[in-house]
Each structure stands twice: as C-alpha cells, then as structure tokens.
Design an enzyme around this catalytic site. Structure first.
Site, PDB file in Angstrom:
ATOM      1  CB  SER A  32      -0.899   0.036   1.237  1.00  0.00           C
ATOM      2  OG  SER A  32      -1.790  -1.031   1.240  1.00  0.00           O
ATOM      3  CB  SER A  46       2.003  -5.595   9.021  1.00  0.00           C
ATOM      4  OG  SER A  46       1.878  -6.351  10.178  1.00  0.00           O
ATOM      5  CD  GLU A  74      -2.487  -9.496   3.226  1.00  0.00           C
ATOM      6  OE1 GLU A  74      -2.333  -9.181   2.039  1.00  0.00           O
ATOM      7  OE2 GLU A  74      -2.386  -8.677   4.175  1.00  0.00           O
ATOM      8  CB  SER A 117     -11.827  -2.261   2.296  1.00  0.00           C
ATOM      9  OG  SER A 117     -12.332  -2.079   0.988  1.00  0.00           O
TER      10      SER A 117
END
Lengths: 394, 379, 394, 379
Positions: free
Chosen positions: A132, A166, A248, A376
C-alpha cells in the site's frame, strides 16, 4: 493402524520429548504488547524453535530441500492438532511462512527458492510487506513507488513511500511492489525483494486509534536493489501480488476464529451475557441479548461449516481462488460483531482504558482495521462480484 | 410545537458553533488527552463558556442563570458535540445541578446554583452502581443517625466525580435494591472522611470515577428533596440530561457524517472520487436520511421537555435510543469509509468513534431506552 | 378571534349544512375493489361532490378562475382538518388534482390552464399517466414511444407502448411523455396530453402478484394528438416530468401513513402482537416482538416529525424539491416493514387467501410495489446522492 | 461428517433436477393454480415421482422403501424447491409417514408404509392448534372410552389435510395445554363421523386444512406409539421434517438468486446492464455469501440427522432459522431487483416470493428456531 495414525503417534512422542514443558498452555504473544519475558523462558522458546526447525516442522508442507517438513496436508493437520493438544504456541510465525514463502514456491525461480526459503524456515529472515501507498489503498495498482534500472542494467534504484507495512520495525527483509512502467497500470508493476538494512530505507511506526503501532510507513530514497531479486519477471508483479494476496486473505479468513489479544471469545460472550443481564432457568434472562448472541453463534457455525466444506471441495494443493474473498469478508465482519456485542454487554465498565493493558476496548478498536486491511470489505465484494458472480463491469 | 428555531435560537447556535470551532476544535481535546490532563477539560476555556452564559442557560434568573430552556442548552451541547469539546455541562449542570434545581430547598439552591452559573463549582451525580444503566438499583445505604444520616456503599461511572466540589449521591433509605420507592438524594462533600474517589479514564479521554462511602456521616440538611422520594427527582433529571446528551450526540454524529461525506468527495481511488461509487453513495444517502430523522427527534424532545408535555418522557427515551443506534452505525461506517487513514490516531475520525461509543453507553443504551419507549407507549 | 378561526367556523358550518350525513365516517373506496353501492349512497356522493365543486373545495388552493377555492395553504389545512373531523372521504381524488393539475399551474400556458383545470376540478376529466415503458423503467428517459409531426405541422402521430399506467381503464385523458428527437436522450422528450378515446389507443390491464390489476399496458398505433396539447414546449418534456414526479412523490411520501386496503395500522399491530405472543403485565410478552414493534413505531414517529419539520421549513408555495425523494423512500419502506411484521405476527393464519377479499396477505403483496413505482428506492437514493448530497458522478 | 456429495448422491440430485425441470417446471404449479386444482398437486406426476422412488427414499426396504437417508430425500426436496414443484412429500412422508415409522407398531407400519411408498396413500399430520408453531400447545382431547378413545378438538394448518386418506392427530391424554407430557398420537380416518375438514388455500397455491373432531371414537389400536409420550415422537418427526423443508427452501432461494443474478446480467437501463451498478453488485454478493452458508448448514443438518448425532436437533433449529431469514431477505430482494416486471403475475418471481413466505411460517419461524437454538446451546 492407518499410516496417519502411526504418524500421529510418532509426532506425539517426538513433541513430548522436544517441547519444553514451560511452553505448555502458553498463549500467543505475537501482536500483543512486548513485555519482557524471563530469560529461562526465552531460552526454552529458542530450544523449541531449533528442534522444530531440525525436523522442518516450522514449514511442515514445504519440500524438504528448502528446509520444510515435506509432509502431506493431512500429516500437517495431524501435527497442528498435536501441537494444539499441548496448547503450545507455534514455534515461528510471520509473513515469511504464510505469504512470501508460498508465493515463492509458485512464482520464484530455483535460485530464489534456494536462497530465501531455508532462511524463512529458521526464522533468520523476518519479512514485511511493501504494498500500500498513501494514494494506493483499495486501488493498490495505482501505486507510484518507482524502480528505475541503472546504467549497469543490474540494479534498480527505488524511490517512494509505502504505508501499512505491518511489523516493518521488526523485519529484516521486505517484499514489495514497485512501478517499473509509468505508461500502463497493472502491467507496469514489478515484485521485488530487498533487505531492510539497505541504505535509504527509513521506517516510521504509525500510531493507531487503539494506541498500538503494528504498522509503519516506510520511506525509500535512492534505495538500490538487485535485478536478481525480481520475482516472476519485470512488469509481472501484479500476477505475483494476486497470488500473494490470496494467501494473505486465506490467512485472514481461513483459519477459523482468530484469537486477538483482549478480544472476547465465543464462550466468554455467553458468560458475559449471563453476568450482564442475569440468568433465568439457566438461560440468559433477556430475549434481546439472547437473540443477538444466538444470531452471532449461528453465523459462526454456518461460517465454520462453510470453511470446512470449501476445504473439502477445493482441489488439493491449489492456490486459493477468489472465493477466499468471501472468507476474509465474513471472518472480519463476524469478529467485529463479536467485539461490538462484548462492548455492549460490558456497559460502562467496557469504557475504561488502562495505559498498560490490552482490554476489550482496545481489542474492539484494533478489530476495526480487519475490514480495511488486506483489501477492504468493499474491495472483497467487488472481487466476488467480478470474479465469482461474473457480473458485468460498468 | 415548532420544529424550527427562532431567530434568537439560531443566533445562539451560530455563536456556539463559532466559539467551539475557534477555541475548542478537536485539537483541543487531543492536547488535553496527550498531556494526560487530570481535569479532562480546560478551566480557562470553561471560564469563557461561563462568560457566554452556557452554565446557566437553563437555570432561572433568580439563581443567576439566563432562564432559557433546555432547547437552548441542547443547541450548545450539539455544537460541543461537533468538535468533541469537553465541558462539565453534563456532570455539573444537567445531572447534579438539575437535581438541586428540581429538589433542593431554597437554601440549597441559593448556596449551589449561583456558583454553578458562575462556573465556580463542579458537581457530580453519583447514582450508578452497575455497569448497565439501572437507576433504581441502589444498594448504597443511608441510615438515620441522630439528626443526620450515615452513608455506606459504592458508586460507579460518576462523571467528573474525581474533580467534583460537591457530590449528589443516591442512597437507599427504605425498601429493597431495585425498588423505585425508598431512594433519597444527599449532598456530600467529597473531601469528607470515608469518601474515596478513584478516577478512571474512559476511552473518549474523559473521566468517570468509582466512589465508595464508608460510614460517611452527613447532617440532616444534606438531604436533597423528600426522603424516600428521590426516584421522582432522578427520573426528571435523567430524562432532561438524556435529551441534552442526545443533542450532543447529534452534533457528534452530524460532524462525523460531514467529514465522511467530504472524504467521499475528495478521496481518489481507481481514477475516480470514491463518492462516485454507487454502493458508497447509497450508504451516504441512508446516513443522511437517518440524520434528518435524528434532528427532528432531538428538536421535538427538547421542546417537549421545555413545554412540560406528557410525552416528554417517551420522547426522551425515543431520542436516546435513536441517537445511540445512529451513532453506532454512522461512526463505525465513517471509520470504514475512511479506510486505513481512519485507523490512525492522527486522523480525527477515531476520536469521534470513541466519544460515540462512550455516549452510547451513558445514561442508558438503546436496548434500555427502546424498551422504555415501548412501555410508555403501552406495550 | 383570528381570521383563520373565523374561517374555520365558517367552513365547519358550511360542511355541516352541505355534507350528507350518510357519508360521515365512510372509509375511502379508491383503490379498494369495486363493489356496488346502494343507489341513495351514490346520489349522496354526487350531491356532496357538486357542493364541494361549487365552492372550489375539490382543489382548495387553486385559483378561483380555474374553479379552485383560492384558499391560502393555512386555510386549506383548516378545510382538511374539518373534513377529517367529520371523517368524510375526499369528494374527489386522482392524478388530475395531485399531479397534472399542479404541473399545469407551473408549466401550462393560459389556454391549457383554462381548458383543463376546470374539468379536473369537477371530475369530468379523469387522468392517467403514460410515462414508463417496458424498457424504460428506472431509466425513464430512455423511453421510445415516438411522436412525429405530420405534414400539416399541427398534429403528432404517436406510436409505441406505455406500461404501469395506473387506472388507465377508468380514465378519459392521459398525460404522457413521447420521444420527439431520437438523436438525444433527455432533450428529445415532449410532454403531451390526449383523450383516451382517440382512435388507436388500446388498454390492457396487468394482473399483479396480489391478484389485483391497478395498472395497465397502453398501446399506441398511429394515434393523432394536437400540437396545442404539448406542455412546456417541444423537447422540454423532461423538465415538466421532473416537476410532475416531485408532485407524485410528495403524494407518496408527504401524506403521512397511508391507508391501504387490508393493511394493518399502527394500533392494530400492537393488538395483533399481544394476541399473537400474549401479554405480561399489560405488555407484549415477548421482548423480541416488542422490540420489533417499538423500533417500527420509533421510525414512524421520527418520520412523521421529519415530515412536519420539512413542511415548516419549506418555503410556502414552492414545488417540492429533491428532498421529497427521502419521504417517498422512507414511507414506502416503512409501510413494507409494517406489512412484514403483520404477516409474521399472524403466523400461519396470515397465509390463507380468499378470492373475494383484500386480506393481509394481499395487502402485503400489493405493498411490494411501493418501493418500485414512482421511482424505485434505488432511484430515490441516486437522486438524493446526486441532487441533495452532491456526490460526484462516475 | 463430509459436507460434499458422493457419486450416487450427485446422480440422484441430477436426475431429480432433470425430472422436475422437464416435468414439473414452474408453469406446472401455475396451471394447477389457474384451474383451482383441488388436490394442489398432480396425481399423474406424483405417480412418476413414486416410480423414481421418491416417496420411499428414506423408508426402510422392509416396508417397500429404498432405505436411504434423509440426505437423499433432502436432495430431492431441494430440487422440488427449485421449480416449486408441489408434492405430498412433506405431508405424507415427512410428517405423517415418519410418525408412523418412528412410533408405529409392526401392524401399523406394515399397513401404512408400503402404501405410502407406492404412492397409494396421502397422509397428514394434524398437530397445530395455533397460528404460531407450538407443538405442545395441544388442547384437543382424547379420553379413554372402553377399549378406545374419544377425540374432541380442533386443528389448524393441516397440510394436505383435505385430501388425506389417513390423519395422524395429536391429542392430550393427560396434563395441561402446554405440557410436553401427556400428548398422544392417533390414527384417524377422516371419513369418520364427527370429523370435519375444511380446506383453506394458502397464498402459495397449496392447501392447509382446518380440522375439527367432535366426539370422534377411535379404537384402541388407533393409538400410535406410547400413551402420553407423543411429544418424543413429535420432536423427532418435526426435526426431520424441518431439516427437509429447509432443504426445499434452499432450492427455492437458490433458484430465486439464480434468476435474479441472470436478470442483473441482462436487464439494461441507463445504457448499462444493471448488474454493473455497484450497489446492486454488493447486494448480489451478500446474497451469494448467504447462500453458501445456507448450503453448508443444510448439508450438515441432513447428515447429522442421518447419523443420529447429538447435535442434530440443534442443527435442525439452526438450519430452519437460517433458511427462513435467507428466504425472507432474498425473495424480497429478488422482487425489488426485478422492478415492475417482478410485480406481475406473469413473471415467476412472485410465485417464489409467495412460496417463500409460506415456508417461512411452516414448522416454526426464525424467532422460534433461533430461540430453540440458543436453548440447545445452553443459553
């Protein structure tokens, strides 16, 4: 006795001999706040990891040549069950095992597999994900971080910024998507690997509404990468990324209800409800609360049966397909509903926050991210509409 | 039964909006939070609000107030909700202050209310003992002792309790836990021996205290209102506070919606502003419609309270149930629609989510009020 | 005494003297199945209508010159209240009064207003609406029914098909949208009026899932219309239609809860619920049912307050704006929820259907149309998104 | 605990699908309806189904059946649901027939079940007395009289009751209305004096009868199962019927979804296929996901029933609650998404809406089953 049963006995004996007893019944500590552990416990964890690595059990289904266990999926399941019986935490976790490793097995060349997989298995390489960007969230393919080939033709020079990385602060390697062609969108993206200690990389943790900082911004200024570390070919990164994203999501949706620190589990909710609104004849006294809980449990039951059915139907060994979006979607929304209900049942008690612990309020806040990251809920619905339902595109 | 504002009311609202957006924007709350401010609000700012007359808006002129209605106070609360401006209005004016106004003797009122209007006194109402709103569940006892009373028991979720100069405490003087009858109200000095107050920080960066009373002796004139009849006072006070809290929630939810709508109009993904995606448009429309309904209910409930109408209690529960559900839905949607950026502490939307969650639980959740609404409508 | 109060007294006296007592407390018969009425009752209805027409009270706010009452909106409200007090039905209803009349007042020329409005007021013209077509439903502006100017330049020849024409079988005039320019979409539509007995018009009722046939298909084969009957100018029909649609929606959403035959009213639901699940301490015994009903009543309360607030806020005399879509949307969905709840409470009893009566099952089925006609809920949401929220267009 | 079909099961399902789509498409139901067919199903077609072995799928071979499981019968029901094919499977096999199989003496079973398998007998279970599912609310009485019993009372919503050759009737032989104990089952000949049966037509164009019993004398061997212990039988029978009805509902809802998805892909408005509009896409996705969950639950509940597992009852309630909610949501959405055309009698979707509504109420609605699910899970 079947082969699987004798394997189970073998595993059981081996685990009994190999896992330090101090680790029995230990909860997961990943994702929880870092708190110092006693030195002997740390040593036990290390010993446990070493033994698991020796047998390839940190990556049970990977080929033995890369340090995996070479187990069949049913055998791997037995191993997992036996570990579950002892209630010991996994010896090793992370994106190496769940995301980049499986992706390299599909798209990596032999050299890459030999170089990277064994170091994932031992835990030497700890991976993070550079996908991202501030203006490329749901629309990931609009990413701008550029990689330009230098004059030698052997190195890329990378400039740009990643976000929502992350665990970047704890990682020593990153797999990332870079733009290698500005004139096209999906076809101009390349998937590349590089060490986090490469000069020009700067990591900045992001503080979240929960107070935690599991994600970082990562800035790249004239960072040099090796063309040998391109996976799947130049400008072929989007294909590689799609494979990886399915791994993922499958991690996010495939594993059944996930334990998150501070979150209230299914059984805990019933107890909480009985405490909050009282009991009558052994039942939750208030129909409204009972219905809410029943409808949540019914959803969880239907969801877990569907996971099971999907696993039985899916052909063995294949990478997960777009239907995995459904699980990612459903699991994240179920988890949030569970947290909302837990918050509601706790009433004003649930509002208190303590700087030093991960209480239900923090868990509730953290869970709000689950319907956003990894694509999302809106993106998952778009994917299902397009790839599963084959609905027309505007 | 007008559902529109008159000129003066519009003026008041505009001035309140102007004041909070200039002096108490969201960054104000943020700075209080980041420095772990003990009071949870700024005394300097509160002084300015007091100068604008906010503390005494709905308190009669004879006690130093402006003698206006709950509608006017509600408008101010709504504007405070828009920027999450922390004030002691709920604790001091709407809960404890109103209890004094409703039930107090002339002496009690004269002693306390002018100080409230002048901003010189913080008060708190200690009435909850459980984690779920249940105002008659009073186990805290007050036994007659000579001409006074001896209080023993515990209270929870006492808003601004840790900084209150005076507590109004509900205690049982008769009957059993859960009885409506037999509750009495007492004025208690928190500095008195036997009173223990422990601050908790709530996730919206405000304060609610745990209070315990161990054989606390208070004089006879500490009794507020009639003996055993405290529930009547409590009901009126809680209804009015509930309506004004709902007005604050309306401000909070309206601002959440505005910010989100703006984000939909500006954020670009897939080469389009995301507000052009139909699924998001329809969600925004549903939020818009919901807010229109909320606005009507808030105005009607405030007006009914001011007019002392029979349906004021029914409307108080209607409005709190509605705003609680609206807050739950719209603040959660807002975070979702903001995507990753909405999860960061840096963005304001998370603060709205947190304050929303706190107000949803304060003074009764939607299940409580929906049930009460049904009961008041005869089913 | 205020002017309005003296007006009220005057109206009250006049109504008492003019409305036949046999009509007091009579329910609406519009939309219900036609059942023969006693001859004297029919005569009374006729007398009542004549008297109302004399004073212009069938169209109270229209100018007197067109046969209206010339009343101010507050006076008209008084008239309505006084009629309500006597519980007499409206003397006259229909699309003439609620849709085409108000539209002609905005867009009609003097000649049209003089020709048509007085005949609406007396009930001589009964109007129906020719808007939708089989392939132009939600996308009304894609309509294809063509009107071509003949050589004289004074007549249009119309060919095509309309659908969902409410009450076409009982109407003697139609207002319709026709395509006068094929090369453009919205700018090629014309609004025109014509008599239903014009040769070439064929009406075919449509049987609905409820068993009723309130709508028709209308077929046009070389139907000749007069250019003088174009409203608002050639190719300007879309503007006129938008005005009319807002009047239509305002009729659908503006009038508070509407009575539909067979539908269960608010109070009826409480009684039904108490009967279905029993009472405890005077309350509905089951929290679940109580909550559902309470949440419906809360919505109805909030909705009616919002209608009232909107009426107070809206400038007097203006045509309703796009916010009226919200009321159309909300009212239709509320009505359906009420019917669903009523069906659920009736349990298996609610499933029985009788050929000869409009029971709850039929009412429930009929109501399914309310979120579709007059612009579906999806279209209303699109309108609000675009015109009220000003969200960007893709 | 496999959640997939084996080869034989797949074959059975395919052949059932093939049969109903050829011989009992929706137009078949439509023609029965339009000619006000008294039976509500076609005896000719039923005979063909019987030849395929459908009536006796789950009945032991010793009584002329195929001795397969509920899963197999459920697959057939699912396919019948897809085209709304009317059959007496629910009334005759799953309700009354299963009661005989569960509780009957050897003589009763031998007398009745082979006839059921051969399609020569229609049976009905008369057990409901209220408009809301409540199988223990039995007021209908059976008093011992000589060696037999005398029945008096009324039953409602007796599926196919007006054409049944034999009724199985629940009656109270002991205790009070609402007691689980004291219910007994009786075989009653509907042609007997004192039995009155009145057909009602339901909105899905099927039949349910009102039955009344006025001093109906039956012999001692009309008792089915043990005296007073009928609730045990009833529970097992209703659970199994509920699961199979849920399978039928799955077929109905799946077909509704398929037809709607197809409409979204073909209907053009605003120069685009409406299935390209995001708001409709997301709704379609949510329906798709819901159906996937429903499929899993139906398979699991059928399997659990066949395996006689402890959680079979819990799953029966789970699946009926779920399918009822899914049917309510998806059939309503389907009509809405079809727009005007969906409101016409000419289009099939309205028939799915109506059958959906009927099945939602049959054998307990979602409130009933959700509550029972909670109870069986210990809360």
């Amino acid at each position: 006795m079947g082969e699987l049963e004798s394997f189970r006995n073998e595993v059981r004996d081996w685990l009994k001999a190999s896992v330090p007893e101090s680790l029995y019944g230990r909860p997961l500590t990943m994702m929880a706040r870092e708190e110092p552990e006693a030195a002997d416990l740390q040593a036990d964890r290390k010993r446990y990891l070493e033994r698991m690595v020796e047998r390839g059990y940190t990556a049970p289904t990977w080929p033995k040549q890369y340090g995996g266990g070479g187990l069949t999926p049913p055998q791997a399941k037995v191993l997992q069950e036996e570990l579950g019986r002892l209630r010991v935490p996994p010896a090793l976790m992370g994106m190496g095992l769940t995301m980049i490793g499986p992706t390299l097995l599909v798209h990596g060349n032999d050299e890459q597999k030999e170089k990277y997989l064994p170091k994932i298995v031992t835990g030497e390489h700890r991976w993070c994900q550079g996908f991202s960007e501030p203006n490329a969230g749901s629309d990931l393919a609009s990413l701008r971080t550029s990689a330009k080939l230098d004059d030698s033709g052997e190195r890329y020079v990378i400039n740009g910024q990643k976000i929502w990385t992350s665990g970047a602060q704890y990682s020593n390697w990153i797999f990332m998507l870079v733009r290698t062609d500005e004139t096209t969108k999906h076809q101009g993206i390349t998937f590349i690997l590089l060490p986090m200690d490469t000069p020009g990389i700067e990591v900045k943790p992001i503080r979240l509404i929960s107070g935690n900082s599991p994600f970082c911004e990562v800035f790249f200024t004239d960072v040099v990468a090796d063309v040998k570390d391109v996976v799947g070919g130049v400008n072929q990164g989007w294909t590689v990324a799609k494979t990886l994203l399915n791994f993922e999501r499958s991690g996010m949706g495939g594993g059944g209800p996930q334990r998150r620190p501070g979150a209230t589990t299914g059984g805990g909710l019933v107890a909480l409800a009985k405490e909050a609104v009282g009991e009558r004849d052994g039942r939750i006294a208030d129909t409204r609360t009972r219905d809410r809980l029943a409808s949540l449990q019914l959803d969880e039951l239907a969801y877990s049966l569907t996971l099971k059915r999907s696993a039985q139907t899916r052909k063995a060994g294949g990478a997960p397909g777009p239907e995995i979006s459904m699980f990612k979607l459903y699991q994240s929304e179920l988890g949030q509903r569970r947290d909302e209900l837990a918050m509601a049942l706790r009433g004003t008690d649930g509002l208190a926050v303590d700087e030093n612990e991960v209480g239900p309020a923090r868990a509730w806040l953290s869970a709000k991210a689950t319907t956003i990251y990894g694509g999302s809920s809106e993106i998952q619905r778009n994917i299902i509409a397009k790839r599963v339902l084959k609905l027309p595109i505007n | 039964m007008a559902l529109t504002l008159n000129g003066e009311q519009q003026l008041l609202r505009d001035s309140a909006r102007n004041f909070v957006s200039t002096h108490a924007p969201v960054s104000h709350l943020r700075s209080l939070r980041d420095r772990n401010d003990d009071r949870g609000y700024s005394p300097v700012l509160w002084e300015q609000m007091v100068e604008l007359g906010w503390a005494g808006i709905a308190i009669p002129e004879s006690y130093g107030g402006a003698g206006l209605g709950l509608l006017e106070l509600g408008l101010v609360m709504e504007e405070c909700g828009r920027t999450l401006a922390p004030t002691p209005l709920l604790s001091t004016v709407l809960l404890a202050g109103n209890a004094v106004l409703e039930a107090g003797s002339e002496a009690q009122k004269s002693a306390l209310l002018p100080a409230v209007c002048e901003g010189n006194k913080v008060m708190a109402l200690a009435f909850e003992e459980r984690s779920r709103f249940a105002p008659y569940q009073v186990a805290c006892k007050a036994e007659a002792r000579g001409t006074g009373f001896r209080l023993s028991g515990r209270k929870t979720f006492v808003l601004d309790g840790h900084i209150a100069d005076t507590l109004v405490v509900t205690a049982r003087t008769q009957g059993e836990v859960g009885d409506r009858d037999g509750i009495s109200l007492f004025l208690v000095d928190p500095k008195q021996a036997g009173v223990k107050i422990e601050r908790t920080t709530t996730l919206d960066s405000r304060n609610a205290a745990q209070c315990s009373f161990e054989a606390v002796d208070v004089p006879g004139d500490a009794l507020l209102g009639e003996l055993h009849q405290g529930a009547d006072v409590l009901d009126r006070v809680l209804d009015r506070a509930t309506v004004c809290l709902s007005a604050e929630m309306l401000g909070l939810v309206s601002q959440t919606y505005d910010v989100t709508l703006d984000y939909l109009k500006t954020r670009v993904q897939f080469d389009a502003r995301i507000g052009s995606f139909q699924a998001l448009q329809h969600r925004a429309v549903d939020m818009f419609c919901e807010l229109e309904l909320c606005k009507s209910l808030v105005l009607e409930a405030l007006t009914a309270a001011d007019e002392g109408r029979d349906d004021a209690t029914m409307l108080a529960s209607a409005v709190k149930a509605r705003l609680t559900d609206a807050s739950r839905w719209i603040t959660r949607q807002a975070v979702q629609l903001h995507g990753g950026i909405g999860m960061t502490d840096e963005h304001d939307i998370g603060l709205y989510l947190k304050r929303g969650a706190a107000t949803e639980q304060t003074l009764g959740d939607s299940a409580y009020h929906l049930d009460r609404f049904a009961s008041l409508r005869g089913f």
